[in-house]
Motif scaffolding. Structure first.
Motif, PDB file in Angstrom:
ATOM      1  N   VAL A 187       0.847  -1.202   0.000  1.00 33.43           N
ATOM      2  CA  VAL A 187       0.000   0.000   0.000  1.00 33.43           C
ATOM      3  C   VAL A 187       0.881   1.251   0.000  1.00 33.43           C
ATOM      4  O   VAL A 187       0.654   2.193  -0.775  1.00 33.43           O
ATOM      5  CB  VAL A 187      -0.945  -0.004   1.213  1.00 33.43           C
ATOM      6  CG1 VAL A 187      -1.724   1.310   1.277  1.00 33.43           C
ATOM      7  CG2 VAL A 187      -1.917  -1.183   1.143  1.00 33.43           C
ATOM      8  N   ALA A 188       1.914   1.261   0.873  1.00 33.90           N
ATOM      9  CA  ALA A 188       2.807   2.421   0.935  1.00 33.90           C
ATOM     10  C   ALA A 188       3.557   2.611  -0.380  1.00 33.90           C
ATOM     11  O   ALA A 188       3.712   3.741  -0.867  1.00 33.90           O
ATOM     12  CB  ALA A 188       3.790   2.259   2.092  1.00 33.90           C
ATOM     13  N   ALA A 189       4.029   1.512  -0.969  1.00 32.97           N
ATOM     14  CA  ALA A 189       4.778   1.601  -2.228  1.00 32.97           C
ATOM     15  C   ALA A 189       3.890   2.089  -3.366  1.00 32.97           C
ATOM     16  O   ALA A 189       4.332   2.867  -4.222  1.00 32.97           O
ATOM     17  CB  ALA A 189       5.376   0.238  -2.567  1.00 32.97           C
ATOM     18  N   SER A 205       8.179  11.268   0.849  1.00 34.42           N
ATOM     19  CA  SER A 205       7.926  11.487   2.267  1.00 34.42           C
ATOM     20  C   SER A 205       6.585  10.902   2.688  1.00 34.42           C
ATOM     21  O   SER A 205       6.466  10.273   3.741  1.00 34.42           O
ATOM     22  CB  SER A 205       7.976  12.987   2.586  1.00 34.42           C
ATOM     23  OG  SER A 205       8.024  13.225   3.971  1.00 34.42           O
ATOM     24  N   VAL A 206       5.565  11.061   1.843  1.00 32.19           N
ATOM     25  CA  VAL A 206       4.255  10.479   2.141  1.00 32.19           C
ATOM     26  C   VAL A 206       4.339   8.959   2.138  1.00 32.19           C
ATOM     27  O   VAL A 206       3.790   8.280   3.024  1.00 32.19           O
ATOM     28  CB  VAL A 206       3.202  10.970   1.129  1.00 32.19           C
ATOM     29  CG1 VAL A 206       1.884  10.233   1.320  1.00 32.19           C
ATOM     30  CG2 VAL A 206       2.986  12.476   1.279  1.00 32.19           C
ATOM     31  N   GLY A 207       5.033   8.391   1.154  1.00 33.04           N
ATOM     32  CA  GLY A 207       5.187   6.947   1.096  1.00 33.04           C
ATOM     33  C   GLY A 207       5.940   6.396   2.294  1.00 33.04           C
ATOM     34  O   GLY A 207       5.543   5.393   2.896  1.00 33.04           O
ATOM     35  N   TYR A 208       7.034   7.080   2.681  1.00 34.07           N
ATOM     36  CA  TYR A 208       7.799   6.666   3.855  1.00 34.07           C
ATOM     37  C   TYR A 208       6.947   6.731   5.120  1.00 34.07           C
ATOM     38  O   TYR A 208       6.946   5.807   5.941  1.00 34.07           O
ATOM     39  CB  TYR A 208       9.022   7.576   4.035  1.00 34.07           C
ATOM     40  CG  TYR A 208      10.174   7.302   3.100  1.00 34.07           C
ATOM     41  CD1 TYR A 208      10.128   6.278   2.159  1.00 34.07           C
ATOM     42  CD2 TYR A 208      11.321   8.087   3.146  1.00 34.07           C
ATOM     43  CE1 TYR A 208      11.192   6.047   1.309  1.00 34.07           C
ATOM     44  CE2 TYR A 208      12.392   7.860   2.299  1.00 34.07           C
ATOM     45  CZ  TYR A 208      12.327   6.839   1.389  1.00 34.07           C
ATOM     46  OH  TYR A 208      13.388   6.611   0.556  1.00 34.07           O
ATOM     47  N   GLY A 209       6.245   7.844   5.287  1.00 33.90           N
ATOM     48  CA  GLY A 209       5.431   8.007   6.487  1.00 33.90           C
ATOM     49  C   GLY A 209       4.314   6.976   6.566  1.00 33.90           C
ATOM     50  O   GLY A 209       3.969   6.493   7.651  1.00 33.90           O
ATOM     51  N   GLY A 210       3.737   6.642   5.409  1.00 35.52           N
ATOM     52  CA  GLY A 210       2.692   5.630   5.401  1.00 35.52           C
ATOM     53  C   GLY A 210       3.170   4.275   5.859  1.00 35.52           C
ATOM     54  O   GLY A 210       2.377   3.465   6.394  1.00 35.52           O
ATOM     55  N   MET A 211       4.453   4.002   5.684  1.00 37.77           N
ATOM     56  CA  MET A 211       4.997   2.709   6.127  1.00 37.77           C
ATOM     57  C   MET A 211       4.746   2.482   7.620  1.00 37.77           C
ATOM     58  O   MET A 211       4.397   1.367   8.037  1.00 37.77           O
ATOM     59  CB  MET A 211       6.496   2.655   5.848  1.00 37.77           C
ATOM     60  CG  MET A 211       6.844   2.340   4.411  1.00 37.77           C
ATOM     61  SD  MET A 211       6.548   0.599   4.004  1.00 37.77           S
ATOM     62  CE  MET A 211       7.891  -0.185   4.892  1.00 37.77           C
ATOM     63  N   PHE A 212       4.923   3.509   8.417  1.00 39.24           N
ATOM     64  CA  PHE A 212       4.741   3.341   9.860  1.00 39.24           C
ATOM     65  C   PHE A 212       3.286   3.037  10.194  1.00 39.24           C
ATOM     66  O   PHE A 212       2.989   2.086  10.937  1.00 39.24           O
ATOM     67  CB  PHE A 212       5.202   4.596  10.594  1.00 39.24           C
ATOM     68  CG  PHE A 212       4.915   4.561  12.070  1.00 39.24           C
ATOM     69  CD1 PHE A 212       5.473   3.596  12.881  1.00 39.24           C
ATOM     70  CD2 PHE A 212       4.057   5.498  12.642  1.00 39.24           C
ATOM     71  CE1 PHE A 212       5.201   3.551  14.240  1.00 39.24           C
ATOM     72  CE2 PHE A 212       3.780   5.472  13.991  1.00 39.24           C
ATOM     73  CZ  PHE A 212       4.353   4.491  14.793  1.00 39.24           C
ATOM     74  N   ALA A 213       2.374   3.790   9.649  1.00 38.03           N
ATOM     75  CA  ALA A 213       0.952   3.589   9.950  1.00 38.03           C
ATOM     76  C   ALA A 213       0.489   2.201   9.503  1.00 38.03           C
ATOM     77  O   ALA A 213      -0.162   1.466  10.262  1.00 38.03           O
ATOM     78  CB  ALA A 213       0.118   4.673   9.271  1.00 38.03           C
ATOM     79  N   PHE A 214       0.858   1.816   8.297  1.00 36.51           N
ATOM     80  CA  PHE A 214       0.387   0.541   7.762  1.00 36.51           C
ATOM     81  C   PHE A 214       1.023  -0.648   8.483  1.00 36.51           C
ATOM     82  O   PHE A 214       0.387  -1.689   8.678  1.00 36.51           O
ATOM     83  CB  PHE A 214       0.658   0.468   6.261  1.00 36.51           C
ATOM     84  CG  PHE A 214      -0.056   1.532   5.476  1.00 36.51           C
ATOM     85  CD1 PHE A 214      -1.381   1.851   5.740  1.00 36.51           C
ATOM     86  CD2 PHE A 214       0.600   2.241   4.471  1.00 36.51           C
ATOM     87  CE1 PHE A 214      -2.043   2.844   5.022  1.00 36.51           C
ATOM     88  CE2 PHE A 214      -0.052   3.234   3.754  1.00 36.51           C
ATOM     89  CZ  PHE A 214      -1.371   3.528   4.028  1.00 36.51           C
ATOM     90  N   HIS A 215       2.271  -0.492   8.901  1.00 39.55           N
ATOM     91  CA  HIS A 215       2.927  -1.616   9.582  1.00 39.55           C
ATOM     92  C   HIS A 215       2.492  -1.749  11.039  1.00 39.55           C
ATOM     93  O   HIS A 215       2.625  -2.830  11.617  1.00 39.55           O
ATOM     94  CB  HIS A 215       4.442  -1.503   9.457  1.00 39.55           C
ATOM     95  CG  HIS A 215       4.953  -2.074   8.168  1.00 39.55           C
ATOM     96  ND1 HIS A 215       5.102  -3.424   7.964  1.00 39.55           N
ATOM     97  CD2 HIS A 215       5.301  -1.483   7.001  1.00 39.55           C
ATOM     98  CE1 HIS A 215       5.538  -3.648   6.736  1.00 39.55           C
ATOM     99  NE2 HIS A 215       5.657  -2.477   6.129  1.00 39.55           N
TER     100      HIS A 215
END
Length: 546
Positions: A373-375, A399-409
């Protein structure tokens, strides 16, 4: 496996620190020698190579360290695992090198990237084989718990690259010289690593056929999911560089890569934790110690947030000064992309240890879904923003993709079976960061001597930040000494004594207390800043003193 998790972490962290220092010293030299356009071409090639190697490595690195770390009743389990993954590494690397040479000779590289890149791909074909066995040997040693060998090899790889590449680039071999540095370094590390493995498990096991109950299917399934996961992760790291090269000039790519390099400095401790936790938590998962995993993951999230948040604040406060000094005046355009990248880099730093713990469990469908999802968000935003906004658009998208990694994981972790936020104390850390950022930015703004600001702001900002962290209850007074207690003598014993004396001491503040503390520390900071300006500042471009 009988070894200490903390010793593994310290081995990897120590190596990461050395590698970070080597990178800090060498990267600006390469940037200056290659100039922004040449550095952009080099960065583009390494991004393409990194994506290509996902298919060549095929999860071999993660697989060998995971399955070697597991305790199995099968006789000769370790030799069979080493031999099985060695055969896979050889087969896939030779195939990958052949396909890269074929694509160069057939004109495919010219059609995709341009004729000027075709000669470089012959060098990348050599790197496919050398980097494959460099990675295989290091990860195998890690699977054995031999970080004391694998991490010095990692240092050797970076140092050898610098020793070979920089003189060649200086002698006008350009990007080819940089690629040659990677080849020499990876060959040396691969040979030494295989020799060390041979001392533990004879490499003649490559020719042994495992018994019928050897879990080939499970290993292949793990590898298949690892390919997908690694591809998605690598796309997050590199797709922005590849797409920016397509839409913009090489100089823009070079400056953007410079901004990424500085933002990625936030990751060195989370990367070390991720490296160790995959195989270390595999053992905990195999014993079904879920509570211990949750405690470890949530405490790691808290410490990672504390560390990377203060690094991000300091880097943002000093960006106008640090970027031109570090990379040279030609890198000034990298300042704004760096500021845009920092929030996402912080989020990705938090996601890394969580992802590693999830990988240790072995069921990768939830981590793959979260990363996917982040990718996807990252690719879509890069496609939409880069054509119009160039490297600024790439920075926002990444930056949005990187930040989304934390929320999704975080969501993925709960499905896997642990809670990385159980003791994360997020609100307290956010309050700590917000309060400390005010005097840190003020201090950076009022010290007009650039070199003095680089010397004064980081330690002063750290002291301010740690004070707020204790006062808000983000950490207890004993916790910093708990970490230091794991260090060698004489630090360890003294830190352990301080930890024992401070156990049970807490310093939680009310909102009013936070405000009072902020005003007090801000006042002290401004007083200190005034003294520094009087001594070292400038007035109308002329030093007040000296």
């Amino acid at each position: 496996m009988n070894r200490s998790l903390s010793s593994g972490v310290l081995s990897v962290v120590s190596a990461k620190i050395v590698i970070l220092i080597v990178g800090i010293l060498s990267t600006p030299i390469l940037f200056r020698l290659l100039e922004p356009a040449g550095f952009g071409d080099y960065s583009f090639l390494m991004s393409v190579f990194a994506i290509y190697m996902i298919f060549v490595s095929s999860g071999i690195a993660d697989g060998v360290r995971k399955f070697l770390a597991e305790e199995r009743s099968m006789q000769d389990w370790e030799p069979y695992v080493v031999g099985y993954y060695f055969r896979l590494a050889l087969l896939f690397s030779l195939t990958g090198a052949f396909l890269m040479i074929l694509s160069s000779q057939s004109g495919l590289v010219t059609r995709l990237f341009g004729a000027e890149y075709t000669p470089y791909f012959y060098g990348l074909a050599l790197l496919v084989v050398s980097v494959q066995f460099q990675t295989y040997s290091r990860k195998t040693l890690m699977g054995f718990g031999l970080e004391r060998y694998s991490e010095p090899l990692n240092i050797l790889d970076k140092v050898a690259f610098v020793v070979v590449a920089i003189p060649l680039v200086y002698l006008d071999f350009g990007v080819t010289g940089a690629l040659a540095g990677h080849a020499v370094a990876s060959i040396a590390v691969g040979v030494i690593g295989l020799m060390l493995i041979h001392q533990r498990v004879p490499l003649s096991n490559v020719f042994r056929t495992p018994p019928s109950n050897f879990p080939r299917k499970k290993m292949l399934t793990f590898n298949s999911m690892s390919i997908v996961l690694l591809f998605l992760l690598t796309s997050l790291y590199h797709i922005d560089v590849v797409m920016l090269q397509h839409f913009r000039e090489s100089a823009d790519v070079g400056n953007y890569r410079a901004a990424l390099t500085l933002a990625e400095f936030l990751w060195f401790v989370p990367l070390a934790l991720q490296t160790v936790y995959v195989h270390s938590t595999s053992e905990l998962w195999s014993r079904n110690r879920t509570k211990q995993i949750t405690s470890l993951a949530s405490k790691t999230t808290r410490y990672t947030f504390l560390l990377t948040a203060i690094m991000a604040v300091g880097l943002a406060a000093l960006a106008d000064i640090a970027v031109p000094i570090y990379f040279g005046p030609d890198a000034t355009p990298a300042i704004e992309p760096l500021l845009l990248l920092l929030p996402g880099a912080l989020g990705f730093a938090l996601a890394r240890p969580i992802l590693a713990v999830s990988q240790g469990e072995g069921t990768l469908r939830y981590p793959v879904a979260a990363t996917g999802v982040a990718a996807t968000i990252n690719v879509v935003l890069n496609f939409l923003l880069i054509p119009r906004y160039g490297m600024h658009g790439a920075a926002v998208a990444t930056s949005v993709g990187y930040g989304g990694m934390f929320a999704f994981h975080c969501v993925s972790a709960r499905h896997v079976g642990f809670d990385p936020l159980a003791d994360a104390r997020f609100s307290r850390i956010v309050a700590t960061t917000a309060l400390a950022a005010i005097p840190i930015f003020a201090l950076a703004a009022v010290i007009t001597n650039e070199w003095l600001a680089l010397v004064i702001v980081p330690p002063t900002g750290l002291a301010i930040y740690l004070t707020f962290a204790v006062l808000t209850g983000a950490i207890t007074p004993a916790e910093p000494f708990e970490v230091l207690a794991e260090f060698p003598e004489p630090i360890g014993s003294r830190a352990a004594f301080a930890q024992e004396r401070l156990e049970g001491v807490h310093a939680d503040l009310t909102i009013a207390g936070w405000v009072q503390s902020m005003l007090f520390l801000t006042g002290v900071t401004f007083l200190l800043s005034g003294l520094l300006i009087a001594l070292f500042g400038t007035e109308g471009g002329t030093p007040v003193f000296g």
